[in-house]
Scaffold this motif. Sequence first.
Motif, PDB file in Angstrom:
ATOM      1  N   PHE A 100       0.835  -1.200   0.000  1.00  0.00           N
ATOM      2  CA  PHE A 100       0.000   0.000   0.000  1.00  0.00           C
ATOM      3  C   PHE A 100       0.873   1.254   0.000  1.00  0.00           C
ATOM      4  O   PHE A 100       0.631   2.194  -0.772  1.00  0.00           O
ATOM      5  N   GLY A 101       1.881   1.294   0.850  1.00  0.00           N
ATOM      6  CA  GLY A 101       2.761   2.453   0.885  1.00  0.00           C
ATOM      7  C   GLY A 101       3.502   2.651  -0.416  1.00  0.00           C
ATOM      8  O   GLY A 101       3.632   3.780  -0.912  1.00  0.00           O
ATOM      9  N   PHE A 102       3.987   1.549  -1.007  1.00  0.00           N
ATOM     10  CA  PHE A 102       4.706   1.659  -2.265  1.00  0.00           C
ATOM     11  C   PHE A 102       3.782   2.056  -3.408  1.00  0.00           C
ATOM     12  O   PHE A 102       4.224   2.687  -4.381  1.00  0.00           O
ATOM     13  N   HIS A 103       2.518   1.686  -3.340  1.00  0.00           N
ATOM     14  CA  HIS A 103       1.538   2.171  -4.324  1.00  0.00           C
ATOM     15  C   HIS A 103       1.550   3.702  -4.338  1.00  0.00           C
ATOM     16  O   HIS A 103       1.615   4.327  -5.410  1.00  0.00           O
ATOM     17  N   HIS A 104       1.495   4.311  -3.160  1.00  0.00           N
ATOM     18  CA  HIS A 104       1.493   5.774  -3.099  1.00  0.00           C
ATOM     19  C   HIS A 104       2.851   6.358  -3.453  1.00  0.00           C
ATOM     20  O   HIS A 104       2.925   7.482  -3.981  1.00  0.00           O
ATOM     21  N   LEU A 105       3.926   5.603  -3.216  1.00  0.00           N
ATOM     22  CA  LEU A 105       5.245   6.030  -3.681  1.00  0.00           C
ATOM     23  C   LEU A 105       5.299   6.065  -5.204  1.00  0.00           C
ATOM     24  O   LEU A 105       5.881   6.990  -5.788  1.00  0.00           O
ATOM     25  N   MET A 106       4.692   5.083  -5.865  1.00  0.00           N
ATOM     26  CA  MET A 106       4.683   5.070  -7.327  1.00  0.00           C
ATOM     27  C   MET A 106       3.892   6.265  -7.866  1.00  0.00           C
ATOM     28  O   MET A 106       4.286   6.903  -8.853  1.00  0.00           O
ATOM     29  N   LEU A 107       2.764   6.589  -7.210  1.00  0.00           N
ATOM     30  CA  LEU A 107       2.000   7.758  -7.631  1.00  0.00           C
ATOM     31  C   LEU A 107       2.823   9.030  -7.444  1.00  0.00           C
ATOM     32  O   LEU A 107       2.803   9.933  -8.297  1.00  0.00           O
ATOM     33  N   ALA A 108       3.564   9.111  -6.337  1.00  0.00           N
ATOM     34  CA  ALA A 108       4.431  10.270  -6.119  1.00  0.00           C
ATOM     35  C   ALA A 108       5.520  10.341  -7.182  1.00  0.00           C
ATOM     36  O   ALA A 108       5.914  11.431  -7.613  1.00  0.00           O
ATOM     37  N   THR A 109       6.000   9.183  -7.635  1.00  0.00           N
ATOM     38  CA  THR A 109       7.027   9.147  -8.678  1.00  0.00           C
ATOM     39  C   THR A 109       6.496   9.760  -9.968  1.00  0.00           C
ATOM     40  O   THR A 109       7.202  10.528 -10.640  1.00  0.00           O
ATOM     41  N   VAL A 110       5.256   9.416 -10.312  1.00  0.00           N
ATOM     42  CA  VAL A 110       4.635  10.005 -11.503  1.00  0.00           C
ATOM     43  C   VAL A 110       4.548  11.519 -11.345  1.00  0.00           C
ATOM     44  O   VAL A 110       4.851  12.276 -12.275  1.00  0.00           O
ATOM     45  N   ARG A 111       4.134  11.969 -10.182  1.00  0.00           N
ATOM     46  CA  ARG A 111       3.981  13.417  -9.948  1.00  0.00           C
ATOM     47  C   ARG A 111       5.324  14.133  -9.995  1.00  0.00           C
ATOM     48  O   ARG A 111       5.436  15.230 -10.576  1.00  0.00           O
ATOM     49  N   LEU A 112       6.363  13.551  -9.388  1.00  0.00           N
ATOM     50  CA  LEU A 112       7.643  14.242  -9.266  1.00  0.00           C
ATOM     51  C   LEU A 112       8.485  14.177 -10.529  1.00  0.00           C
ATOM     52  O   LEU A 112       9.226  15.113 -10.830  1.00  0.00           O
ATOM     53  N   PHE A 113       8.391  13.060 -11.257  1.00  0.00           N
ATOM     54  CA  PHE A 113       9.241  12.879 -12.435  1.00  0.00           C
ATOM     55  C   PHE A 113       8.529  13.212 -13.742  1.00  0.00           C
ATOM     56  O   PHE A 113       9.185  13.446 -14.758  1.00  0.00           O
ATOM     57  N   GLY A 114       7.197  13.172 -13.744  1.00  0.00           N
ATOM     58  CA  GLY A 114       6.452  13.317 -14.983  1.00  0.00           C
ATOM     59  C   GLY A 114       5.927  14.718 -15.231  1.00  0.00           C
ATOM     60  O   GLY A 114       5.994  15.607 -14.361  1.00  0.00           O
TER      61      GLY A 114
END
Length: 408
Positions: A100-114
């Motif tokens: 669950f935590g890594f799911h939100h980390l992946m979403l943050a990755t999209v926001r920060l890198f994309g």
Amino acid sequence: MASLPLPLPLAEAPDDVRPVLQGESPLHVAHGLAERFAQTAAERDARGGTPKAERDALRASGLLALSIPTVHGGLGANWRTTLDVVRVLACADSSLAHVFGFHHLMLATVRLFGSPEQWHALFEQTSRHRWFWGNALNPLDERTLAHPRGGWLEFSGQKSFCSGALDSEMLIVSARHAETRAFLVAAIPTQRSGISIAQDWNNFGQRQTDSGSLTFEQVRVEHHELLSDPGPFSSPFAGLRPLIAQLILTNIYLGIGEAAFDDARHYTLSEARPWPASNVARTGEDPYILSQYGEFWLGLEAARALADKAAVGLDHAWSRGTRLTATERGALALAIASAKIAAAQTGLDICTRMFDVAGARATHGELRLDRHWRNLRTHTLHDPLAYKIREIGEWALNRTYPTPSFYS
């Protein structure tokens, strides 16, 4: 570090999500899920494999949209609330808290890198379809290469420690460009042709995170799927990604430590018998046991305070956006490293010594109370604590902030 503002209140959920939560706060929903997950945690620890029913319960809960802004169909929670939910879930089942935590980390990755166009669309689709995101980034595993093929890239190779990739709808993946050696990150569907996820995770801890291996066999990745605008470490704000990962881990560690404390307390009060030499009527009166519980509690209180302070700091940094400075990012990195070390050391201490206070009956095999130590020991090897302590020492002595990387 200067004093930071209190975390923002949780934004109201949009109409299409509110019925899923039935008017309840995310933390209330998380506590309900945790109570359910805890009932089968020992059995599922023995079994291993994919916790499909539990992952579907997370989908149905609406919490996969927790950190997504309301304008994109999410619940608009800040990081303090999101991390509190991770900790609640970790107290019941650290494997589920992990994915669950890594799911939100992946979403943050999209926001920060994309680019805004990328994360707007992916956030909206995640909210609408209740997508679960998995991880196949692992920057230390460089066996995957990206070969240019005209207007697209071909990813081929392997990745290890792909937590949550099984039973996910989307993946964050990485590869080295075969010619330029540039580090590339992309967001692609899990079911894309050429992606094979092995069910080969059989470690002694975190047994239901599916953190095994993944193979790319001539996987087509379009240029618009690359998260390259602005891309990794393009600014102090983009450099928040590893700090979010570290703070997610911190709250998982803390949840495990709290679970071990609660289990130990239950067995001390209900099952353990006083040692004859103690000359007390009940185990709860033994001064040596009381002393150990005092140490446990002090350690947890310190770790909680540091973790909560770091979460407030993360919310402040997140609100700064591209205005975030390298100094501000460095101060946050130190706060998170301090919290992570405290949570790991305290948790390992409690998970080891809990049997000293819980008594011999707590070692019964069906209870699987050793899973707390196994889970925490497995997870705390994510990156060596000694290097985190050295980073803090560099600041304490030389006033040097940690160098941004995927682990600091």
